[in-house]
Each structure stands twice: as C-alpha cells, then as structure tokens.
Design a protein around this motif. Sequence first.
Motif, PDB file in Angstrom:
ATOM      1  N   THR A 122       0.821  -1.215   0.000  1.00 40.72           N
ATOM      2  CA  THR A 122       0.000   0.000   0.000  1.00 40.72           C
ATOM      3  C   THR A 122       0.855   1.267   0.000  1.00 40.72           C
ATOM      4  N   ARG A 123       2.034   1.195   0.596  1.00 40.35           N
ATOM      5  CA  ARG A 123       2.941   2.354   0.577  1.00 40.35           C
ATOM      6  C   ARG A 123       4.361   1.892   0.852  1.00 40.35           C
ATOM      7  N   VAL A 124       5.329   2.734   0.394  1.00 39.84           N
ATOM      8  CA  VAL A 124       6.758   2.463   0.570  1.00 39.84           C
ATOM      9  C   VAL A 124       7.377   3.697   1.204  1.00 39.84           C
ATOM     10  N   GLU A 125       8.017   3.522   2.345  1.00 43.44           N
ATOM     11  CA  GLU A 125       8.678   4.621   3.052  1.00 43.44           C
ATOM     12  C   GLU A 125      10.110   4.214   3.371  1.00 43.44           C
ATOM     13  N   GLY A 126      11.046   4.649   2.503  1.00 46.70           N
ATOM     14  CA  GLY A 126      12.446   4.293   2.695  1.00 46.70           C
ATOM     15  C   GLY A 126      12.646   2.798   2.546  1.00 46.70           C
ATOM     16  N   LYS A 127      13.202   2.166   3.584  1.00 45.98           N
ATOM     17  CA  LYS A 127      13.437   0.717   3.557  1.00 45.98           C
ATOM     18  C   LYS A 127      12.232  -0.086   4.058  1.00 45.98           C
ATOM     19  N   MET A 128      11.200   0.650   4.456  1.00 48.57           N
ATOM     20  CA  MET A 128      10.022  -0.024   4.971  1.00 48.57           C
ATOM     21  C   MET A 128       8.916  -0.057   3.915  1.00 48.57           C
ATOM     22  N   VAL A 129       8.238  -1.175   3.851  1.00 47.14           N
ATOM     23  CA  VAL A 129       7.061  -1.302   3.000  1.00 47.14           C
ATOM     24  C   VAL A 129       5.884  -1.715   3.890  1.00 47.14           C
ATOM     25  N   TYR A 130       4.676  -1.356   3.466  1.00 44.99           N
ATOM     26  CA  TYR A 130       3.477  -1.684   4.226  1.00 44.99           C
ATOM     27  C   TYR A 130       2.570  -2.541   3.336  1.00 44.99           C
ATOM     28  N   VAL A 131       2.252  -3.728   3.874  1.00 43.11           N
ATOM     29  CA  VAL A 131       1.550  -4.747   3.088  1.00 43.11           C
ATOM     30  C   VAL A 131       0.156  -4.982   3.691  1.00 43.11           C
ATOM     31  N   GLU A 132      -0.861  -4.923   2.816  1.00 39.27           N
ATOM     32  CA  GLU A 132      -2.242  -5.222   3.232  1.00 39.27           C
ATOM     33  C   GLU A 132      -2.526  -6.705   2.993  1.00 39.27           C
ATOM     34  N   ASP A 133      -2.796  -7.451   4.081  1.00 43.45           N
ATOM     35  CA  ASP A 133      -2.992  -8.893   3.944  1.00 43.45           C
ATOM     36  C   ASP A 133      -4.436  -9.211   3.545  1.00 43.45           C
ATOM     37  N   SER A 134      -4.737 -10.501   3.477  1.00 43.97           N
ATOM     38  CA  SER A 134      -6.062 -10.933   3.008  1.00 43.97           C
ATOM     39  C   SER A 134      -7.187 -10.515   3.944  1.00 43.97           C
ATOM     40  N   ASP A 135      -6.877 -10.207   5.207  1.00 44.61           N
ATOM     41  CA  ASP A 135      -7.897  -9.771   6.152  1.00 44.61           C
ATOM     42  C   ASP A 135      -8.077  -8.266   6.175  1.00 44.61           C
ATOM     43  N   GLY A 136      -7.319  -7.545   5.333  1.00 45.72           N
ATOM     44  CA  GLY A 136      -7.446  -6.093   5.275  1.00 45.72           C
ATOM     45  C   GLY A 136      -6.569  -5.358   6.268  1.00 45.72           C
ATOM     46  N   PHE A 137      -5.682  -6.072   6.985  1.00 52.11           N
ATOM     47  CA  PHE A 137      -4.780  -5.419   7.942  1.00 52.11           C
ATOM     48  C   PHE A 137      -3.473  -5.027   7.250  1.00 52.11           C
ATOM     49  N   GLU A 138      -2.941  -3.864   7.645  1.00 52.70           N
ATOM     50  CA  GLU A 138      -1.686  -3.374   7.066  1.00 52.70           C
ATOM     51  C   GLU A 138      -0.533  -3.779   7.976  1.00 52.70           C
ATOM     52  N   ARG A 139       0.442  -4.498   7.401  1.00 53.86           N
ATOM     53  CA  ARG A 139       1.574  -4.996   8.189  1.00 53.86           C
ATOM     54  C   ARG A 139       2.870  -4.367   7.664  1.00 53.86           C
ATOM     55  N   PRO A 140       3.715  -3.761   8.527  1.00 53.13           N
ATOM     56  CA  PRO A 140       5.017  -3.211   8.093  1.00 53.13           C
ATOM     57  C   PRO A 140       6.060  -4.316   7.974  1.00 53.13           C
ATOM     58  N   ALA A 141       6.987  -4.174   7.047  1.00 54.17           N
ATOM     59  CA  ALA A 141       8.084  -5.130   6.867  1.00 54.17           C
ATOM     60  C   ALA A 141       9.234  -4.437   6.150  1.00 54.17           C
ATOM     61  N   LEU A 142      10.454  -4.913   6.376  1.00 53.67           N
ATOM     62  CA  LEU A 142      11.614  -4.405   5.628  1.00 53.67           C
ATOM     63  C   LEU A 142      11.498  -4.839   4.183  1.00 53.67           C
ATOM     64  N   ALA A 143      11.954  -3.947   3.294  1.00 59.40           N
ATOM     65  CA  ALA A 143      11.845  -4.242   1.868  1.00 59.40           C
ATOM     66  C   ALA A 143      12.623  -5.490   1.493  1.00 59.40           C
ATOM     67  N   ARG A 144      13.732  -5.767   2.197  1.00 52.69           N
ATOM     68  CA  ARG A 144      14.545  -6.929   1.870  1.00 52.69           C
ATOM     69  C   ARG A 144      13.918  -8.237   2.366  1.00 52.69           C
ATOM     70  N   GLU A 145      12.848  -8.123   3.203  1.00 51.42           N
ATOM     71  CA  GLU A 145      12.211  -9.318   3.754  1.00 51.42           C
ATOM     72  C   GLU A 145      10.953  -9.708   2.998  1.00 51.42           C
ATOM     73  N   VAL A 146      10.709  -9.089   1.839  1.00 51.44           N
ATOM     74  CA  VAL A 146       9.574  -9.471   1.003  1.00 51.44           C
ATOM     75  C   VAL A 146      10.072  -9.746  -0.397  1.00 51.44           C
ATOM     76  N   VAL A 147       9.345 -10.552  -1.123  1.00 48.31           N
ATOM     77  CA  VAL A 147       9.689 -10.865  -2.502  1.00 48.31           C
ATOM     78  C   VAL A 147       8.453 -10.614  -3.362  1.00 48.31           C
ATOM     79  N   VAL A 148       8.677  -9.966  -4.525  1.00 49.66           N
ATOM     80  CA  VAL A 148       7.582  -9.624  -5.417  1.00 49.66           C
ATOM     81  C   VAL A 148       7.171 -10.871  -6.186  1.00 49.66           C
ATOM     82  N   VAL A 149       5.881 -11.205  -6.130  1.00 44.40           N
ATOM     83  CA  VAL A 149       5.373 -12.345  -6.891  1.00 44.40           C
ATOM     84  C   VAL A 149       4.511 -11.888  -8.061  1.00 44.40           C
ATOM     85  N   ASP A 150       4.073 -10.612  -8.051  1.00 47.38           N
ATOM     86  CA  ASP A 150       3.309 -10.077  -9.170  1.00 47.38           C
ATOM     87  C   ASP A 150       3.459  -8.563  -9.132  1.00 47.38           C
TER      88      ASP A 150
END
Length: 361
Positions: free
Chosen positions: A20-48
């Motif tokens: 949903t948004r990218v702030e520096g090295k942090m990315v914010y991911v909206e999961d299937s339940d609609g909750f936004e979870r923060p994570a380091l950009a290096r700890e996620v992998v793009v699948v689409d």
Amino acid sequence: MVKVNDIVRFLNDVGGGKVTRVEGKMVYVEDSDGFERPALAREVVVVDTAKPHHTTYEKPLQIKSKLVEPDVPAPKPEPEKPMEPVFETEEGEILNIVLAYEPREIKHLNTTTFYSMLVNDSNYFLYFAYMTRGDEDREWTTRYHDIVEPNTQVPLDEFGHNDLNSMTHVAVQYIAFKQGKGFALKNPALVQMKLDVTKFYKLHCFHETEYFDTPVLSLDVTRNDLPTKQLRIDSSALENAMRDKRKVDRPRRSQPKPVSKKKKSEPIVVDLHIHELLDDLRGFSNADMLNYQLGKFCQVMKENEDKLGQKIVFIHGKGEGVLRKALLDELKRKWPACTVQDASFQEYGFGATQVIIHKHQ
C-alpha cells in the motif's frame, strides 16, 4: 525494487498481500484480512508486479502451504445393532388395547390432574394415534401419536378439569404389525367413543383393573381382536336412508301430524367450583370468591325461573358447607317455591344440590 500495488509474500513469515505504501526501507503490506503490516523491503519478494491500467486490487494472492496433510482413512460405518428380541406371551397373539385415565390425587378429584394411559396387551407393535374433540367442535385434536411397543403401558398426556369440555368425544386409530418375523394380519381400526366427563368427579367410577393397581377410569378400545365401537357404515341402513330421502322429496298429500310426546327436559348442570369459573384467582379473598359463586348461582336461577319443572344441578363440593348454606339461604329468600334436594350421588357424587323450578312468587 518494491513498488506500491505490487503483490508480495513474506520471506520470514507466512502470507503476503498488496503493497500500500513504501517509506524508505520499509514497506506496508495489506494482507487478506485487510490489515496493514510493516516489513523491511529486503524481507519481502515480489510475486506479481503492479499493473499500470488497474488501480484497484481485487484479491490478494493466496500463498499455499507446502505442508501436505497425510491421507486419513474415512471412518468405517458402525455395524447396525441387531434388534433386541421382543418379549411375547402366548395370549399376546390376540389384540387387547385399553385406554385408561388415572387421577394424580385420587382423594382430590375436584382439583387434581389426570393422566391418559394406553395399555397394549399384545405381541404387536402399534402405529397409534389418540384424538379428542368437544361437543361443539367439528374438528379433532391429536393428543398423542407414535409407535407403541408390544406388552407395554404408555402415558399419553396430562390434563385437568379445564380440558374436559374438549374431551367429550375420544377417537383411537391404530395399525398392528410385527418386526423381523412373520405374523398374522390384524385389521386396522378407528374407534370412536363418547366420554362421560362427569365421571371424573365421581370417586366410585374409578377402579383397580387387571392392568392397574391404582384406581382408574378404564375404556376398552379392542377386546379379543374386536374393536369395541369401530366406525362402520351399514350399507342396508344407508340404502333405507336414501329411500326415505326420496320419499321426503316427493310431493305428499296433506296428512294429520302424529301427536308427539314432549321430551322430558334434561337437567342443567352448573359447576360452581371457583377454578371452573375463574382462570386467575390472584387478588381474590375467600369472601370475593364466595360472592362470585353466588352471583353465578343467581344468574342461572334468573335465566331459568320461568321454565316450570326445569331441573338445575349445582355442583358445589363438600368442603365445609359454606357455599351450600349460602345457596340455600338465597333460594329461601328469592325462590321459596322451588324444590330443593341433594342431587343423585351416582350421577354427580358428593356435594351437589338439585333445584326444581316452580312458579316464582
């Protein structure tokens, strides 16, 4: 590089979603339940990657678990239990069916409730239905229906004096059969009986029987394979009735009318027990209840004071005799010409007074 609207999954955790948004090295991911979870950009992998022509995300990618559940064999159905053998008697090959009414408190017939009981004295199962209706009813009410086992007594229902007016006619319907073995066929039956509900007030109408150690009011439904009062259509009687109907429809010559004797009027029966007159006694003192009973007595007397020879039976119970004395005082004061006597014990039990209307003075 991770961009907004990319679909990603977590490297160190289960699941994923839309960025949903990218702030520096942090990315914010909206999961299937609609909750936004923060994570380091290096700890996620793009699948689409984000699609430029679509600005909305319909459904996040479902990450399937790599764990495979082992095949669990379906439970084997339990084998059916063999039917327990039915206890049979030598006499039980002949149907004997009894309907009985047992008072809960035999010493308090005026206030007790009653149990309807069925006795199946036979080796047959019964598809059974028990129904009642009142004199003014056109339709029947089913009080019990079920399969009744052989050689058993079954409670059908419980009722009180307030229900008696809806039980003046009784009907029993049954089909007899056996399970798991051969048997001789029995005719299905529909038995209708007129029930004299005044007997529920009379102690002498209740007796011990071969089936009951306590006093009951007993009615035979079927005795030695023969229904007692089965509903039958007499073809000859039907033919005679149709013939008489045709005679009535034909034009007849004028004939002198036969002299008909006036039928003796039936007595009017009035139950003055307070629970028969009022459904709710809250707030009533003993004096209030006595006045209400006297008011009902005077109402009936006034309605019939011009019917010479009319008999009226007032059921008041034994008790301490307060109500009976009050009735006699009213009769002496307002209707002195009327004849007063104790009502028939056989018909109405103890605690009933009969009044015969004579010319009112």
